[in-house]
Every structure is written in structure tokens, then in C-alpha cells.
Design a protein around this motif. Sequence first.
Motif, mmCIF file in Angstrom:
data_model
loop_
_atom_site.group_PDB
_atom_site.id
_atom_site.type_symbol
_atom_site.label_atom_id
_atom_site.label_comp_id
_atom_site.label_asym_id
_atom_site.label_seq_id
_atom_site.Cartn_x
_atom_site.Cartn_y
_atom_site.Cartn_z
ATOM 1 N N UNK A 450 0.827 -1.212 0.000
ATOM 2 C CA UNK A 450 0.000 0.000 0.000
ATOM 3 C C UNK A 450 0.858 1.258 0.000
ATOM 4 N N UNK A 451 2.008 1.211 0.662
ATOM 5 C CA UNK A 451 2.876 2.397 0.700
ATOM 6 C C UNK A 451 3.429 2.715 -0.682
ATOM 7 N N UNK A 452 3.686 1.681 -1.496
ATOM 8 C CA UNK A 452 4.178 1.906 -2.855
ATOM 9 C C UNK A 452 3.081 2.466 -3.755
ATOM 10 N N UNK A 453 1.826 2.088 -3.484
ATOM 11 C CA UNK A 453 0.700 2.470 -4.348
ATOM 12 C C UNK A 453 -0.109 3.631 -3.793
ATOM 13 N N UNK A 454 0.463 4.397 -2.862
ATOM 14 C CA UNK A 454 -0.289 5.474 -2.217
ATOM 15 C C UNK A 454 -0.851 6.473 -3.216
ATOM 16 N N UNK A 455 -0.078 6.824 -4.247
ATOM 17 C CA UNK A 455 -0.496 7.859 -5.196
ATOM 18 C C UNK A 455 -1.216 7.315 -6.428
ATOM 19 N N UNK A 456 -1.476 6.004 -6.430
ATOM 20 C CA UNK A 456 -2.104 5.389 -7.604
ATOM 21 C C UNK A 456 -3.622 5.441 -7.460
ATOM 22 N N UNK A 457 -4.289 5.869 -8.514
ATOM 23 C CA UNK A 457 -5.752 5.905 -8.532
ATOM 24 C C UNK A 457 -6.245 4.766 -9.428
ATOM 25 N N UNK A 458 -6.826 3.766 -8.808
ATOM 26 C CA UNK A 458 -7.258 2.582 -9.546
ATOM 27 C C UNK A 458 -8.717 2.701 -9.977
ATOM 28 N N UNK A 459 -9.006 2.101 -11.130
ATOM 29 C CA UNK A 459 -10.394 1.879 -11.515
ATOM 30 C C UNK A 459 -10.797 0.489 -11.036
ATOM 31 N N UNK A 460 -12.078 0.167 -11.163
ATOM 32 C CA UNK A 460 -12.579 -1.140 -10.765
ATOM 33 C C UNK A 460 -13.404 -1.739 -11.899
ATOM 34 N N UNK A 565 -8.772 -2.702 -11.652
ATOM 35 C CA UNK A 565 -8.265 -2.464 -13.009
ATOM 36 C C UNK A 565 -7.061 -1.538 -12.890
ATOM 37 N N UNK A 566 -5.859 -2.119 -13.004
ATOM 38 C CA UNK A 566 -4.627 -1.332 -12.848
ATOM 39 C C UNK A 566 -4.020 -0.959 -14.193
ATOM 40 N N UNK A 567 -4.746 -1.186 -15.290
ATOM 41 C CA UNK A 567 -4.217 -0.841 -16.613
ATOM 42 C C UNK A 567 -4.149 0.677 -16.763
#
Length: 664
Positions: A450-460, A565-567
Motif C-alpha cells: 500500500x505504501x508503494x501504491x499510495x499515489x495510484x488511482x485505480x479503476x474497478x 483495473x490497474x491498466x
Amino acid sequence: MADNLPAEFDVVVVGTGLPESIIAAACARSGQRVLHVDSRNYYGGNWASFSFSGLLSWIKENQQKTDLSDECEDWRKLILEDEEAILLSSKDKTIQHVEDFCLGDQDSAEGVEEAGALPKLPMFGAPAAQGVSPGSEESPAAERVSPEPEIEKPAVESPGEEPQTPEPEQAPDAEPARAAPGAGAGTAPDSGAAPSVDSGESAPEPAKTEAATSQNDAQEPKKITYSQIVREGRRFNIDLVSKLLYSRGLLIDLLIKSNVSRYAEFKNTTRVLAFREGKVEQVPCSRADVFNSRQLTMVEKRMLMKFLTFCLDYEQHPEEYQDYENSTFAQFLQTRKLTPSLQHFILHSIAMVSETESSTLQGLQATRKFLQCLGRYGNTPFLFPLYGQGEIPQCFCRLCAVFGGIYCLRHAVRCLVLDRASGRCKAIVDHFGQRISANYFIVEDSYLSESTCTNVCYRQISRAVLITDQSVLNTDSEQQVSVLTVPPLEPGRAAVCVIELCSSTMTCMKDTYLVHLTCPSTKTAREDLEPVVQKLFNLNTEKETENEELEKPRVLWAVYFNMRDSSGVEKSSYAGLPSNVYVCSGPDSALGNDCAVKQAETIFREMFPTEEFCPPPPNPEDIIYDEDEIEPEESGLNNSPETKPESSAEESSSGDGAAVTKEE
């Protein structure tokens, strides 16, 4: 155990999803030393396929949300003073809101065992049994994996082993695609150059007898009980992600070019459907379909053919569309003198684009892609892999193993080791406490903390899987593979893609259909998809239902879940990742697989810009043998170490299936 693994590789790949598997195969094919690991006990990650009992175990695991606590901290001693550890996640958090329902005859399934299930064996690092039958926690890809926690066993744990292993009490209609010689209807020599395809119109022989039997019971359909589904659970291969392969798409081209197509067989999608005014209709796709259609008037047929002809070379006539480049494709269609039914067919069943968001150019490109894929392998643009989408990652894993890749399932990675001076990743530390060095590291998104992906905005993505008792559109043939796009039922919602699979796809038991629903999420999967399910299917569990509901297919069992969805996430969005660590995304919501193939090729070219991406396999006649290893007169009888060790067995099983040759 772990000590048997070499301490140094060129590339370490974490996760066995489709893009990671393609990259692993490409790297091994170019001569790199590849280690491919996955903490799960099955191949494919979120691209996997499961038997019914395997899916029940997967559901229970994701509903429990238990985190694996790191009890042992001994591995931290392996991190030196000038190094830093980038922790990886011990729990997959890409699946949410999992809800399953049994809507069929709810007889007790307690004590019912899967036909042909293997005896339950202790699994290293796997949770306790959570399904309804022995072997329930394993997917089809893992059911033949050795239960011992052995590490360096590419030949045993290779995904290539599964297709060649005959299952006990195998379904009769499963034989033609797997290993039965002579099952095909015309074998082409050297047919590994193109995917093997079962014609959608001609099902295997057992399916014909099924159809004949079903005609006698047409008035009174067989009632399928829950215990029957459990007992026949191994006949199911249920995909976590639902996709089709465009016949001229990037994935088919890659399968042919790399000769990976010989490891799988495919079935034509037999029809494209439309949902209009509350009814399901078949969409005419090819020229013959258009002129044979009874749904369209003669004027509409001419209108449709004229527009489709324009779409094939629309770039040559910019004056026709340039005034509408800022408009939506739906608005552009309204200017083309097309009837409302034709506009609906083109928008939702041919272009398959959003009514409110897709531009004119996007719609024209999608329509042209659809038309260009027609006729290559059948009357529709799509192919479906027998035994499910989960077969495709395993095919590329097998290619990697053939060229020396080492595979380890149930093998978790604790952390990446970062060298502070150079800013590059030097090694990984696995759950055995072994430190393994490499030059490049490929990590699937779900393994990042989660610390690595803090700034990532994922779709679902919203997903539903249904087991039903009949097709959404009954015809003379029961063996239909259908794709249907249901337009948004209310503003603000997305269109829902529905893929219906019959038993000849080897994904469900006789007298049932497997239905996949997919759309971009706006709410939970059940909230997004249940209104569409209610429109198409009968969800009533009571015996007394209205006549209108009786005409609809009955849902026997259903599951809803949301998938991340991380694409499309830029690498710069991940915090603190070194330059030689590459992230692969999970599945996207698109119907095809182009995103995964493009991502795999992009990453491979960044690592090895001078190497060819998944080149064709070497011709055995061109292989030069070392005189010290083999006598010249024996050279024609032996394979080079680089060639596939089990090629004869695989070619004998896959080459006899129905095949198509690569077209010029």
C-alpha cells in the motif's frame, strides 16, 4: 528446498498473469535466465480459470480477508547497511465485494464429491480446505502440481503439464481438444503456425448426441440441482476475467508468430447478439448474414452494407467524418441516414463503444477492427480458448519453461532489495530466506504494498459469473458461443458485455451454460450487474413464476465481485520503485487482450532493445549440433538442448485437433 534455486538470474518475474507470462516467455526465448514465481498455488493470478470447487475456495478466501502475518523476520538480516528493503504485499487486495448465491434446486450438497477429484493432500503454504470437495482449493492449472514444496521443478510445475494429463472420468466431449488423436476434422501439416480452431457450427460428436437427446426433452428441460453442479465441478473452467480473442488482434498474431498456438485450441464465437426493446436478437455480421437476415428490410440491408463499406476505408474519405470529429459516434451515426435499429446494431454490437463517451474516430476505428477480423476463422471476429482464458498465460509459461525458465508456485517474495548508491534493485528475498540476485525484476501490481501504491488511482471492474439452464437466445443448435452488449439501463451506467459459453467450450457441464458479465464499476458488482441479470434471466427460486419469466433462462448459481483495473497506470505513479523494476497491470475491462500484449512488448523492449520480441522457434533442420555431443549420422534423430524436450508428445496431442493454417 530453496537452496536448490540458483542464486543469480537475469530476470525475476513475480506473478503469473498474462503480461508477466508473455514477458517471461520472451526473455527465456532470447536466452535470458528467468525465474518465474507466484505466491498462489495456481497459474494466472486474476487471469486464472477454476473448476467449480476451486472457485468456491477462491470465493471463501476472498470473503475472509485474512492477512498473512509475517511471523519470521530473519530475512531482514540479509539486507546490508547500504541497502534498503522495498516490502511486497502478503495479501492480494485486488478482489472486493464478493457475493455468491445458489438459486437452483437447493438440495444438500454435503458429502457430495467431485467426479474424478484427486485425493486431498497437504499443501505447503495453502489455506485449509474451504470448498465442498477434495482438491477444491486448486484451480485447473494447479490440480496437477506436485503437492510437495519442491522448488526447482520446471518440468513438474510447468503449466504445460496440465493439457497432457488425462483426467479421471474425463468428459467425453473433452477428448477432442485435449489429447484424443484423430479428433479433428482435417489436420493441416505443420499446423502449429496458427491457432487450432473448432468450427462454431460443428460441435464435437458427443455434442451432436447431446443435441439429439435434448430435442426429446425440449418440452421439459432437465432440472439441474446444486449437488449435480458440485459433482460435475471438474467439467467447469470458470474464468476470473472474461475476454475474447480478436482473430486479427495482437494476441492471435503473437500466438502464431511464437508458435505458442500449438499449446491451445480455440472455438469460434458463433454469433453476436443485441439487446433491444427488451428482446435479444442476432446481429448480422458478414455480407451473407446481412442478405440472409429476416430482421432487416431490403432498404436497411443496403444502408448497412454501404456504411460498413465506408468504415473499412474511412481514412480515404475524411470529408465524410471530419466535421464530426468532436462529436460522439452515436451522434455521427444519426447523420448517416441509418434507421434506429441499424444505429443500435452498429453502436452496441459491432463497434461496441460507449454511447456517450466514444468519439467518432474511436467508433470508426472499432467498427473497422470488427470488420477486418471477420472471416479469418469464422463468421464472427472472435475466438475463445477451449478450457477458458486461463489457458493462455499457461501456454506462455510453458514456452518459457521449454527454454530454461524455472517455475515456483506457492513461493512468496518478502521484499525487493534496493542498492542505495546506484538506486537500482539488486535482488529479492523469498519466504525461505534465500536472497536471489537479478538484473531486471517484473512485478505484478497486486504484489506491491500500500505504501508503494499510495499515489495510484485505480479503476474497478464489475464481474458476474452465472450458471444457467438454457441460452439467452435458443436456436436449433445448443452449442453456441455468444457475445452480447447490453446498453446502459439508466444514465451514468456503463454498457455491460455478456459472454455466454456452451459445454463444447469445455467450460461447463452438459445442459448448462456459463455466462460472464463485465462492465467498468460505478458501484459494487452486484449493484452494477444485477439489473441486467434480471432483464435477461429468471432469478425466481419459487416454483410458481410468471409466464414471461418462464421463457427466460433460469439462473442456477451466481457470483458477483469487483476486480481492480490497474491498466493505464504510469510507472511514475508508484512511489520509490527503482528503474529496473517494471510493473505489470492486471486485467482491464476491454473485450480483447491488446492492452496486455502491448504492455509486455513495451517492457521487454525497454529491457532488451536489441532483441526480437518472441521470435519464431528455430527450425529443427537449421540447428547446428556440437560434434562433441552428437555423431553426425545421429543428428537427424535427436533434438538440440534448445528444442522442446517434450515436443513429440505435445505435437501428437495438439496437432491432431482441428486446425487452420496461417494465411498469407
